[in-house]
Design an enzyme around this catalytic site. Structure first.
Site, mmCIF file in Angstrom:
data_model
loop_
_atom_site.group_PDB
_atom_site.id
_atom_site.type_symbol
_atom_site.label_atom_id
_atom_site.label_comp_id
_atom_site.label_asym_id
_atom_site.label_seq_id
_atom_site.Cartn_x
_atom_site.Cartn_y
_atom_site.Cartn_z
ATOM 1 N N LYS A 161 3.485 -3.696 6.622
ATOM 2 C CA LYS A 161 3.558 -3.992 5.183
ATOM 3 C C LYS A 161 4.932 -3.599 4.643
ATOM 4 C CE LYS A 161 -1.382 -3.649 3.933
ATOM 5 N NZ LYS A 161 -1.655 -4.967 3.362
ATOM 6 N N SER A 209 0.831 -1.199 0.000
ATOM 7 C CA SER A 209 0.000 0.000 0.000
ATOM 8 C C SER A 209 0.866 1.251 0.000
ATOM 9 C CB SER A 209 -0.884 0.011 1.250
ATOM 10 O OG SER A 209 -1.613 1.217 1.324
HETATM 11 P P1 NAP Z 1 -9.207 -7.685 0.876
HETATM 12 O O1 NAP Z 1 -10.458 -7.708 0.063
HETATM 13 O O2 NAP Z 1 -9.295 -7.092 2.269
HETATM 14 O O3 NAP Z 1 -8.621 -9.155 0.935
HETATM 15 C C1 NAP Z 1 -7.697 -9.555 1.888
HETATM 16 C C2 NAP Z 1 -7.595 -11.063 1.776
HETATM 17 O O4 NAP Z 1 -6.656 -11.535 2.743
HETATM 18 C C3 NAP Z 1 -8.917 -11.785 2.062
HETATM 19 O O5 NAP Z 1 -9.225 -12.598 0.969
HETATM 20 C C4 NAP Z 1 -8.619 -12.623 3.293
HETATM 21 O O6 NAP Z 1 -9.175 -13.911 3.260
HETATM 22 C C5 NAP Z 1 -7.119 -12.787 3.171
HETATM 23 N N1 NAP Z 1 -6.568 -13.160 4.481
HETATM 24 C C6 NAP Z 1 -6.573 -12.459 5.626
HETATM 25 N N2 NAP Z 1 -6.016 -13.190 6.616
HETATM 26 C C7 NAP Z 1 -5.648 -14.379 6.072
HETATM 27 C C8 NAP Z 1 -5.035 -15.552 6.566
HETATM 28 N N3 NAP Z 1 -4.673 -15.668 7.862
HETATM 29 N N4 NAP Z 1 -4.799 -16.588 5.723
HETATM 30 C C9 NAP Z 1 -5.179 -16.507 4.421
HETATM 31 N N5 NAP Z 1 -5.778 -15.420 3.885
HETATM 32 C C10 NAP Z 1 -6.000 -14.364 4.698
HETATM 33 O O7 NAP Z 1 -8.041 -6.917 0.077
HETATM 34 P P2 NAP Z 1 -8.177 -5.722 -0.952
HETATM 35 O O8 NAP Z 1 -9.043 -4.644 -0.402
HETATM 36 O O9 NAP Z 1 -8.473 -6.280 -2.294
HETATM 37 O O10 NAP Z 1 -6.688 -5.139 -0.908
HETATM 38 C C11 NAP Z 1 -5.634 -5.808 -1.559
HETATM 39 C C12 NAP Z 1 -4.310 -5.280 -1.026
HETATM 40 O O11 NAP Z 1 -4.203 -3.882 -1.335
HETATM 41 C C13 NAP Z 1 -4.174 -5.382 0.476
HETATM 42 O O12 NAP Z 1 -2.830 -5.659 0.805
HETATM 43 C C14 NAP Z 1 -4.527 -3.992 0.945
HETATM 44 O O13 NAP Z 1 -3.971 -3.678 2.202
HETATM 45 C C15 NAP Z 1 -3.907 -3.169 -0.153
HETATM 46 N N6 NAP Z 1 -4.440 -1.816 -0.291
HETATM 47 C C16 NAP Z 1 -5.715 -1.508 0.021
HETATM 48 C C17 NAP Z 1 -6.180 -0.204 -0.133
HETATM 49 C C18 NAP Z 1 -7.608 0.152 0.099
HETATM 50 O O14 NAP Z 1 -8.007 1.284 -0.245
HETATM 51 N N7 NAP Z 1 -8.407 -0.733 0.650
HETATM 52 C C19 NAP Z 1 -5.311 0.790 -0.591
HETATM 53 C C20 NAP Z 1 -4.005 0.436 -0.924
HETATM 54 C C21 NAP Z 1 -3.569 -0.860 -0.776
HETATM 55 P P3 NAP Z 1 -10.740 -14.206 3.543
HETATM 56 O O15 NAP Z 1 -11.372 -13.981 2.203
HETATM 57 O O16 NAP Z 1 -10.747 -15.597 4.007
HETATM 58 O O17 NAP Z 1 -11.185 -13.190 4.587
#
Ligand code: NAP
Length: 295
Positions: free
Chosen positions: A193, A171
């Site tokens: 991260k 991020s």
């Molecule tokens: P997300 O929908 O929150 O997905 C996170 C995934 O991690 C989920 O599928 C979850 O599994 C999995 N997870 C969590 N704990 C786990 C474990 N112990 N073992 C296996 N899997 C696990 O992610 P996103 O919003 O698409 O974001 C993708 C990336 O971009 C992340 O790194 C996020 O921090 C980063 N990001 C986000 C933003 C934002 O605006 N949200 C901005 C910049 C960067 P489950 O499906 O089983 O829960």
């Protein structure tokens, strides 16, 4: 008199009997040549992970994807993009290394799209009407557990079994000491991260680290994408306008899997607001100007 010696080639197979030995093809050469890139996507039920998995699945001539999810039944019933994909998903938890090995074995590349997930506290009876919500992480699901230890576990295993490329999606904001995301649930998510990014770089495995700005649910391929480093883009562009569609991040991830120029690069990624700049049609051009290190 029949000879006592019977060649193994002559047993059970009259066709073989009629063929000269040099024309008998070994069984393994009858199998199709492995042309597709075998990719494990962790966090495959997540919002970006499922788009990456879906893009890879739709190009079967190039990719052989497996998605690591915590609950296959939940994934295929709740995520439209994973419907019908049960056979290509595997259950695992990145905090339990023994569940990762079967998923990672035989893969060429790993895409890490796991992340700690903050949850909203239910409002307290005495909370004021416009009070901002507070958040918490599940026990065992803190950023330290998922974004640091869990990421390192994946990187260590990938290295030990000889994967050729690890792509980590992190991020933007992780150079900013006081970024508000670190305060969520007292989790310091961006700090952990960043630590994992440095760990990957030092691991010696070919890597690509992609740090996007805020993720949007808008459609892909409608904006100009821009790369930078160390959050510098936030002082060049209006931070509130830097958001990038998850589906564009997924395109960049997929493109990085096969672009040599994406190897050993770590970069920030933003999108221009729709209608501004020139639409990025081929994300692989971004890797030429992307940076090789974090500092
Ligand atoms: P997300 O929908 O929150 O997905 C996170 C995934 O991690 C989920 O599928 C979850 O599994 C999995 N997870 C969590 N704990 C786990 C474990 N112990 N073992 C296996 N899997 C696990 O992610 P996103 O919003 O698409 O974001 C993708 C990336 O971009 C992340 O790194 C996020 O921090 C980063 N990001 C986000 C933003 C934002 O605006 N949200 C901005 C910049 C960067 P489950 O499906 O089983 O829960």
């Amino acid at each position: 008199m029949v000879s006592a010696f019977v060649s193994p080639l002559l047993v059970h197979n009259t066709t073989t009997f009629l063929r000269p030995r040099q024309c008998v093809k070994p069984r393994s050469s009858a199998a199709p040549l492995k042309m597709s890139l075998s990719v494990l996507v962790t966090g495959a039920a997540g919002r970006t992970g499922s788009i990456v998995f879906n893009l890879l699945s739709s190009d079967a001539t190039k990719y052989l994807p497996t998605g690591l999810v915590r609950d296959v039944t939940k994934a295929v019933t709740t995520n439209e993009l994973l419907k019908g994909q049960r056979n290509h998903l595997i259950e695992g938890d990145i905090t339990l290394p023994e569940t990762l090995l079967p998923a990672m074995q035989g893969k060429d590349s790993l895409v890490i799209l796991t992340s700690a997930i903050p949850r909203k506290e239910p409002p307290k009876p005495d909370s004021l009407p416009n009070q901002p919500p507070s958040f918490f992480y599940d026990a065992g699901g803190m950023p330290e557990d998922i974004d640091w230890i869990g990421a390192c576990t994946q990187i260590d295993l990938a290295k030990s079994i000889g994967l050729k490329h690890v792509i980590l999606v992190g991020s933007m904001g992780s150079t900013e000491e006081n970024n508000m995301l670190n305060k969520i649930g007292n989790g310091n998510i961006l700090k952990f991260k960043r630590k994992a990014e440095l760990y990957l770089i030092e691991s010696g495995i070919p890597y690509t680290i992609i740090n996007p700005a805020s993720l949007l649910s808008d459609p892909p391929s409608e904006r100009e994408l821009i790369v930078g480093k160390n959050d510098e883009l936030f002082s060049i562009y209006n931070r509130m306008e830097c958001g990038i569609p998850r589906a564009d991040v997924a395109r960049v991830v997929v493109s990085a899997l096969t672009a040599e120029t994406a190897k050993n690069k770590a970069f920030d990624l933003i999108a221009q607001p729709k209608g501004r700049g020139r639409i990025t049609v081929d994300p692989s051009i971004l890797f030429q100007s992307a940076y090789a290190t974090l500092s």
